[in-house]
Write a protein that holds these residues in place. Sequence first.
Motif, short mmCIF file in Angstrom:
data_model
loop_
_atom_site.label_atom_id
_atom_site.label_comp_id
_atom_site.label_asym_id
_atom_site.label_seq_id
_atom_site.Cartn_x
_atom_site.Cartn_y
_atom_site.Cartn_z
N ARG A 100 0.83 -1.20 0.00
CA ARG A 100 0.00 0.00 0.00
C ARG A 100 0.87 1.27 0.00
O ARG A 100 0.62 2.18 -0.80
N PRO A 101 1.90 1.38 0.84
CA PRO A 101 2.78 2.56 0.71
C PRO A 101 3.42 2.67 -0.67
O PRO A 101 3.66 3.77 -1.15
N LEU A 102 3.69 1.52 -1.29
CA LEU A 102 4.33 1.55 -2.61
C LEU A 102 3.45 2.24 -3.65
O LEU A 102 3.96 2.93 -4.54
N VAL A 103 2.14 2.06 -3.56
CA VAL A 103 1.24 2.64 -4.56
C VAL A 103 0.56 3.90 -4.05
O VAL A 103 -0.41 4.37 -4.64
N GLN A 104 1.08 4.49 -2.98
CA GLN A 104 0.45 5.69 -2.42
C GLN A 104 0.43 6.84 -3.42
O GLN A 104 -0.52 7.63 -3.44
#
Length: 368
Positions: A100-104
């Motif tokens: 999820r942080p990767l695609v923020q």
Amino acid sequence: MTTKARTTAPVLGTRALGRATLARQLLLRRATMPAEAAVARLVGLQAQNVKPPYYALAARLEGFTPDDLSAPMADRRVARLVTMRSTIHTHTAEDCLTLRPLVQAARDRELGNFRKGLAGVDLDRLAVLARELVEDTPRTMGELREALLAAWPDTDPRALTVAARCRLPLVQVTPRGLWGRSGQVTLTTAEHWLGRPARPAPAMDDTVLRYLAAFGPASVMDMQTWAGLTRLRDVFERLRPRLVTFRGPDGAELFDLPGAPRPDPDTPAPPRYLPEFDNLLLSHADRTRVVPPEHKGRTWTKNMAHRVLLVDGFVAGLWKLDDDTLVVEAFDDLTRAARDEVAAEGERMLATMHPEAAYGIRFGTVRG
């Protein structure tokens, strides 16, 4: 690498690409591994609806039962949240906290579409308030919307809930997502549900390698389609010395892991019953490796996806459960041998997913 060198890379035809991807997707031969391990290997399962991840694993794992996924979900080792392409995926706990942080950045771009409806809203304050609300007790989207409207009464209600979903990793708590026991969507944060803080986003290099292991060989555009991200060319260039390259039927440059399986194009591909929104059909910019051009668009009606039948490694029709009948609707007439194989696979799928029920099988043909 020079342009000349790229144009002399080996060509992989459509069938070769399809067989390679089916092998990575555990669809040439069912794997013997725990459901949780398969979810990690496939970098998540598309899960707009509750049932698709279960059917997806039934097509891929030997000996799978629905409880094999429900159990780790109930134990909070697997969860459902928005990640790639702004869609709900079933992920392992580890991937919930890192992907999820990767695609923020993509979620931030999505939020920009609602800028007008969020005029005057302090998004940092909204994120803090929304986190407090859902971590105090899991909330439905309606409950969250009403609570946020109390703080910003003149704001577009939908924009407020989109903002909360984009700023926070909101998990759908169980019993939502459990086979046969699903309830309404109720949300809390991934950190609260999983009992540990968010992890730093993994290096994009590592995620490219995971993507290729699950979906390769693939182009830069393919991965960008899967992730809903842009500007990944530099990452592939950085990884080029560790990868092998090919050309697709259209001349596009494809990247792959050196030791990844690339079966002979004539490797048998048994029939498979896939759910709606299966990632096999959504994770490439060019989907001809599994979707024949003449059938493009036939697995959708407006914004609704249909359950898909694979025959010989390609999309060949649709399927549905209609009362006590498995209805198979082929796009083209099937040979007797293919019908027998499709029927046998259908019986296996039904015994796996609905062992308590008695279903007949009816064949039809989708025209037009």
